[in-house]
Design a protein around this motif. Structure first.
Motif, PDB file in Angstrom:
ATOM      1  N   ALA A  57       0.779  -1.114   0.081  1.00  0.00           N
ATOM      2  CA  ALA A  57       0.064   0.179   0.120  1.00  0.00           C
ATOM      3  C   ALA A  57       1.075   1.571   0.143  1.00  0.00           C
ATOM      4  CB  ALA A  57      -1.096  -0.260   0.902  1.00  0.00           C
ATOM      5  N   SER A  58       0.733   2.257  -0.588  1.00  0.00           N
ATOM      6  CA  SER A  58       1.023   3.721  -0.807  1.00  0.00           C
ATOM      7  C   SER A  58       0.363   4.672  -0.571  1.00  0.00           C
ATOM      8  CB  SER A  58       2.177   3.843  -2.045  1.00  0.00           C
ATOM      9  OG  SER A  58       1.513   3.943  -3.449  1.00  0.00           O
ATOM     10  N   ALA A  59       0.961   5.744   0.180  1.00  0.00           N
ATOM     11  CA  ALA A  59       0.189   7.290  -0.031  1.00  0.00           C
ATOM     12  C   ALA A  59       1.367   7.808  -0.140  1.00  0.00           C
ATOM     13  CB  ALA A  59      -0.794   7.692   0.904  1.00  0.00           C
ATOM     14  N   ALA A  60       0.924   9.407  -0.929  1.00  0.00           N
ATOM     15  CA  ALA A  60       1.776  10.158  -1.276  1.00  0.00           C
ATOM     16  C   ALA A  60       1.121  11.498  -0.447  1.00  0.00           C
ATOM     17  CB  ALA A  60       2.438  10.818  -2.698  1.00  0.00           C
ATOM     18  N   ILE A  61       2.257  12.732   0.007  1.00  0.00           N
ATOM     19  CA  ILE A  61       1.415  14.016   0.481  1.00  0.00           C
ATOM     20  C   ILE A  61       2.926  14.552  -0.292  1.00  0.00           C
ATOM     21  CG2 ILE A  61       2.836  13.860   2.926  1.00  0.00           C
ATOM     22  CD1 ILE A  61      -0.104  15.837   3.028  1.00  0.00           C
ATOM     23  N   ILE A  62       2.045  16.023  -1.071  1.00  0.00           N
ATOM     24  CA  ILE A  62       2.525  17.106  -1.633  1.00  0.00           C
ATOM     25  C   ILE A  62       2.856  18.558  -0.983  1.00  0.00           C
ATOM     26  CG2 ILE A  62       4.207  18.325  -3.460  1.00  0.00           C
ATOM     27  CD1 ILE A  62       3.178  15.329  -4.728  1.00  0.00           C
ATOM     28  N   PRO A  63       3.212  18.800  -0.096  1.00  0.00           N
ATOM     29  CA  PRO A  63       3.049  20.239   0.302  1.00  0.00           C
ATOM     30  C   PRO A  63       3.684  21.248  -0.711  1.00  0.00           C
ATOM     31  CG  PRO A  63       4.983  19.467   1.415  1.00  0.00           C
ATOM     32  CD  PRO A  63       5.002  18.511   0.035  1.00  0.00           C
ATOM     33  N   TYR A  64       2.575  22.654  -0.912  1.00  0.00           N
ATOM     34  CA  TYR A  64       3.069  23.487  -1.119  1.00  0.00           C
ATOM     35  C   TYR A  64       2.660  24.688  -0.214  1.00  0.00           C
ATOM     36  CZ  TYR A  64       0.962  20.519  -5.061  1.00  0.00           C
ATOM     37  OH  TYR A  64       1.768  19.465  -6.357  1.00  0.00           O
ATOM     38  N   GLY A  65       4.028  25.143   0.583  1.00  0.00           N
ATOM     39  CA  GLY A  65       4.092  26.008   0.888  1.00  0.00           C
ATOM     40  C   GLY A  65       3.124  25.521   2.258  1.00  0.00           C
ATOM     41  N   ARG A  66       2.857  26.920   3.185  1.00  0.00           N
ATOM     42  CA  ARG A  66       1.556  26.479   4.140  1.00  0.00           C
ATOM     43  C   ARG A  66       0.483  26.162   4.297  1.00  0.00           C
ATOM     44  NH1 ARG A  66       3.432  26.149   9.877  1.00  0.00           N
ATOM     45  NH2 ARG A  66       1.666  26.992  10.233  1.00  0.00           N
ATOM     46  N   GLN A  67       0.271  26.923   2.362  1.00  0.00           N
ATOM     47  CA  GLN A  67      -1.680  27.524   2.482  1.00  0.00           C
ATOM     48  C   GLN A  67      -2.354  26.142   2.358  1.00  0.00           C
ATOM     49  OE1 GLN A  67       1.128  28.752   1.035  1.00  0.00           O
ATOM     50  NE2 GLN A  67       0.780  30.624   1.251  1.00  0.00           N
ATOM     51  N   LEU A  68      -1.147  24.732   1.367  1.00  0.00           N
ATOM     52  CA  LEU A  68      -1.978  23.748   0.745  1.00  0.00           C
ATOM     53  C   LEU A  68      -1.353  22.563   0.451  1.00  0.00           C
ATOM     54  CD1 LEU A  68      -4.721  22.602  -0.801  1.00  0.00           C
ATOM     55  CD2 LEU A  68      -3.337  23.756  -3.211  1.00  0.00           C
ATOM     56  N   ALA A  69      -1.526  21.706   0.500  1.00  0.00           N
ATOM     57  CA  ALA A  69      -1.061  20.153  -0.001  1.00  0.00           C
ATOM     58  C   ALA A  69      -2.218  19.374  -0.144  1.00  0.00           C
ATOM     59  CB  ALA A  69      -0.675  19.284   1.941  1.00  0.00           C
ATOM     60  N   SER A  70      -1.526  18.219  -1.172  1.00  0.00           N
ATOM     61  CA  SER A  70      -2.130  17.131  -2.348  1.00  0.00           C
ATOM     62  C   SER A  70      -1.642  16.037  -1.889  1.00  0.00           C
ATOM     63  CB  SER A  70      -1.378  17.813  -3.774  1.00  0.00           C
ATOM     64  OG  SER A  70      -2.819  17.319  -4.368  1.00  0.00           O
ATOM     65  N   ILE A  71      -2.731  15.346  -1.568  1.00  0.00           N
ATOM     66  CA  ILE A  71      -2.335  13.786  -1.561  1.00  0.00           C
ATOM     67  C   ILE A  71      -2.359  13.286  -2.776  1.00  0.00           C
ATOM     68  CG2 ILE A  71      -3.041  12.044   0.039  1.00  0.00           C
ATOM     69  CD1 ILE A  71      -3.763  13.460   2.881  1.00  0.00           C
ATOM     70  N   GLY A  72      -1.723  12.193  -3.084  1.00  0.00           N
ATOM     71  CA  GLY A  72      -2.496  11.074  -4.283  1.00  0.00           C
ATOM     72  C   GLY A  72      -1.623  10.005  -3.697  1.00  0.00           C
ATOM     73  N   LEU A  73      -1.470   9.302  -4.728  1.00  0.00           N
ATOM     74  CA  LEU A  73      -1.395   7.688  -4.935  1.00  0.00           C
ATOM     75  C   LEU A  73      -1.639   7.037  -4.455  1.00  0.00           C
ATOM     76  CD1 LEU A  73       1.233   6.321  -6.903  1.00  0.00           C
ATOM     77  CD2 LEU A  73       3.139   6.938  -5.007  1.00  0.00           C
ATOM     78  N   VAL A  74      -2.689   7.126  -3.310  1.00  0.00           N
ATOM     79  CA  VAL A  74      -3.020   6.408  -2.408  1.00  0.00           C
ATOM     80  C   VAL A  74      -3.941   5.412  -2.828  1.00  0.00           C
ATOM     81  CG1 VAL A  74      -5.421   6.486  -0.884  1.00  0.00           C
ATOM     82  CG2 VAL A  74      -3.834   8.446  -1.345  1.00  0.00           C
ATOM     83  N   ILE A  75      -2.677   4.220  -2.942  1.00  0.00           N
ATOM     84  CA  ILE A  75      -3.270   2.903  -3.297  1.00  0.00           C
ATOM     85  C   ILE A  75      -2.809   1.624  -2.910  1.00  0.00           C
ATOM     86  CG2 ILE A  75      -2.658   1.066  -5.442  1.00  0.00           C
ATOM     87  CD1 ILE A  75      -0.633   3.469  -6.762  1.00  0.00           C
ATOM     88  N   VAL A  76      -3.748   0.837  -2.575  1.00  0.00           N
ATOM     89  CA  VAL A  76      -4.023  -0.774  -1.413  1.00  0.00           C
ATOM     90  C   VAL A  76      -3.923  -1.772  -2.645  1.00  0.00           C
ATOM     91  CG1 VAL A  76      -4.920  -2.138  -0.192  1.00  0.00           C
ATOM     92  CG2 VAL A  76      -4.578   0.086   0.167  1.00  0.00           C
ATOM     93  N   HIS A  77      -3.087  -2.861  -2.697  1.00  0.00           N
ATOM     94  CA  HIS A  77      -3.356  -4.420  -3.146  1.00  0.00           C
ATOM     95  C   HIS A  77      -4.479  -4.653  -3.181  1.00  0.00           C
ATOM     96  CE1 HIS A  77      -1.831  -7.756  -4.565  1.00  0.00           C
ATOM     97  NE2 HIS A  77      -1.406  -7.499  -5.435  1.00  0.00           N
ATOM     98  N   PRO A  78      -5.117  -5.068  -4.578  1.00  0.00           N
ATOM     99  CA  PRO A  78      -6.296  -5.467  -4.096  1.00  0.00           C
ATOM    100  C   PRO A  78      -6.696  -7.040  -3.166  1.00  0.00           C
ATOM    101  CG  PRO A  78      -5.669  -5.476  -6.358  1.00  0.00           C
ATOM    102  CD  PRO A  78      -5.026  -4.916  -5.838  1.00  0.00           C
TER     103      PRO A  78
END
Length: 288
Positions: A57-78
């Protein structure tokens, strides 16, 4: 994959790229090495492995300064769903940023109940458009003049500022990595020489993805799309912010088909940070 997973959460690195590709393939996604290198250089990827060091399983967080962050790559093997792996990784991502930082993600249908459980709420949608064969637009005889030229290093500070106003946060670290990865990068100039928008195209294993695209109006956005897409022999993809409803028919006339409208969900706020309405094409669902 038959061994019970350990619950230890690992911070992944470039040595885990092949494992992340295998994990994405297990759910039918097409992440490739260049895209994953951009994710790793722009943010943090967490994972859970089994005793053979396979990523379950995986998940990623990408911060854009202090205002915003984006989460993606949320995967769990079936084979390892409904064991709490995704929730544990998402909570780890959430805990890395301040409670004042707005967190955004673009939800799959399968993941939406989990995101709601963690407190995410819908704040809009994006329209996913695919194209098998691009057709250049039929320009009207009278149209707003715009000049599209290749982006150079001299344009980068202004591009970063245009992006900041369109996304509501500072994405300079991500953008500079993305520009190096881009197949093509253009800016649009208004008649007075000011920058009216910019666009990048990113080559993937299946599609040439168009985005981010920032523009002052539909016509400027379409001119950027045409320069990025025209002459490409393969498949194209663009994810359009749903508020640009008048732009979508222009893309459909060029051969794009709207195949879905996944929700944008946010945490720590009822809405995204203030934006100027100029974001036409997002960079990718993981980056926003």
């Amino acid at each position: 994959m038959s061994l019970s997973p350990a619950r230890e959460i690992h911070k992944l690195s470039e040595t885990d790229i092949s494992g992340l590709i295998a994990l994405s393939e297990s759910v039918g996604w097409d992440y490739a090495e260049p895209e994953l290198r951009t994710v790793l250089s722009s943010g943090t990827v967490y994972g859970i492995k089994n005793n053979y060091q396979q990523i379950l399983a995986s998940a990623a967080i990408i911060p854009y300064g202090r205002q915003l962050a984006s989460i993606g790559l949320v995967i769990v093997h079936p084979e390892y769903r409904r064991l709490g792996l995704g929730q544990a990784l998402l909570q780890t991502c959430i805990n890395t940023v301040s409670p004042d930082t707005v967190i955004q993600l673009i939800a799959t249908k399968e993941g939406e109940p989990l995101y709601e459980k963690l407190g995410f709420r819908k704040a809009g949608r994006v329209c996913k458009l695919l194209c098998d064969r691009y057709r250049p637009p039929s320009w009207n005889a009278v149209r707003e003049p715009v000049r599209v030229i290749p982006m150079t290093n001299e344009h980068i500070p202004e591009v970063i500022e245009l992006d900041r106003r369109s996304i509501g946060a500072d994405r300079s670290r991500f953008l500079q990595t993305r520009m190096k990865q881009a197949k093509h990068s253009f800016i649009a100039q208004a008649p007075d020489g000011t920058m009216a928008g910019f666009g990048l195209s990113i080559r993937g294993p299946v599609h040439l993805t168009l985005g981010p695209i920032t523009a002052s109006n539909d016509h400027t956005a379409l001119a950027l799309v045409d320069c990025l897409a025209n002459g490409h022999p393969g498949k194209l993809r663009i994810d359009v912010a749903s508020e640009h409803r008048t732009f979508i028919p222009l893309l459909e006339a060029c051969g794009f088909v709207n195949v879905g409208e996944p929700p944008v969900m946010v945490l720590h706020s009822p809405c995204l940070p203030p934006r100027n309405g100029n974001l036409y094409g997002i960079a990718a669902q993981i980056f926003g």
